[in-house]
Structures are given as structure tokens and as C-alpha cells.
Design an enzyme around this catalytic site. Sequence first.
Site, short mmCIF file in Angstrom:
data_model
loop_
_atom_site.label_atom_id
_atom_site.label_comp_id
_atom_site.label_asym_id
_atom_site.label_seq_id
_atom_site.Cartn_x
_atom_site.Cartn_y
_atom_site.Cartn_z
N THR A 59 0.82 -1.21 0.00
CA THR A 59 0.00 0.00 0.00
C THR A 59 0.86 1.26 0.00
O THR A 59 0.56 2.23 -0.71
CB THR A 59 -0.94 0.00 1.22
OG1 THR A 59 -1.77 -1.17 1.15
CG2 THR A 59 -1.82 1.24 1.26
N GLU A 60 1.92 1.26 0.78
CA GLU A 60 2.76 2.45 0.92
C GLU A 60 3.61 2.74 -0.31
O GLU A 60 3.74 3.89 -0.72
CB GLU A 60 3.67 2.33 2.15
CG GLU A 60 2.95 2.41 3.47
CD GLU A 60 2.52 3.82 3.85
OE1 GLU A 60 2.82 4.78 3.11
OE2 GLU A 60 1.87 3.96 4.89
N SER A 61 4.23 1.69 -0.88
CA SER A 61 5.24 1.95 -1.92
C SER A 61 5.17 1.03 -3.13
O SER A 61 5.99 1.15 -4.03
CB SER A 61 6.64 1.80 -1.31
OG SER A 61 6.86 0.44 -0.97
#
Length: 190
Positions: A66-68
Amino acid sequence: MKKRRKRFVWVLLVLVILAVSLPIAATKIYNTIQRSLYPIHYQELVEKYSEEYGLDTTLLYSIINTESSFQPDAVSSVGARGLMQLTSDTFDWVKSRLGEDESLTFDSMFDPETNIRFGSYLISYLIGRFQNQDTALAAYHAGMGNVNKWLQNEEYSSDGVTLHTIPFGDTTWYVQKINQTILKYQQLYQ
């Protein structure tokens, strides 16, 4: 007449084989596509730090995805860096908590191992502090200070532990996205 019957039997046999094999092939193709959307890169590091900090690997994979999207050189609009997207302030805080030496700099967040170690420590700390994974995820995204305020406000929390409402829409989306991604990883890999 016999030729027609024989041809009919062959056509029927081919149709039965196709009817049986197409769903199997479709499932394999679907799973291949899903696994490309929900990969398990950095498996050795994720397993190492999930074990060290008592975390489920699917949680770490979900945060990283989700983040990267598993891009170690990712930089957000607010300057968060690396796989688990830590800001400079968060990096400094975790670094002090882990007792790291001065040679480690914020650029170290581009190193997958350092980033996963710091991010794993942080989410483990937040789960321990808030005693609720969704609340910890909200703090990971919006900061501990915001979550502490929300937990003290009955408009957002009735028990001071869980958030029934998150006032930041992007943080609400984030918590939901992580939870959906955890389910995907569980379905695909467990």
C-alpha cells in the site's frame, strides 16, 4: 448415421474437456494476475522482522504494498521514504528508540532492510501502545498525536481504545485498504 454419432460423441467429449479445463485455467490465470498485484518481495526481510517484532507477515506485506508498491526508492508528497514510507521525524524517533548509531541517516530509508526494520518496529510499537491493529494503522498513517486526540474524543471513540470514526478521510481509506490487502494476501498465500 454411425459417422454422425461418432462425430457427435467426439464433439461432446471435447466440450466436456473444455468445460472442465477452462475454469481451472481461468482460476490459474486469475491467481497469477492477483499474485502480480499482491507480490511477496523481500520475503527474507519481511519474515525476519515480522518474527523479531511479533507481527504477521501479511500485515507487513500489506503495508509495503500500500505504501510503496514494493519500490524501495519511493518518496511521497510529504517526503516519506522507502518501502514502508517513513518520514524524517519518524525515522529519527525510531532511530532513538532502537539506539542506532549516528552513522545511520535518513537516506538509509532507501535501504530495504533498514526501512523494513524501522517500519516493523514502528507498527509493532503502535500495536502494543494502542492494543488495536486498526488504531495502530491509523497512527501509522496520521501520527500518534492525532490518534491520541481522537481516542479522547467521544465523537471518534466510545472506549478510548478503538476508533469508530476516523476524522481524516485519507486515513479511513488507508486503514480499510490495509485490511483489504491483508485479506488478499491471506487468500493468495496461506
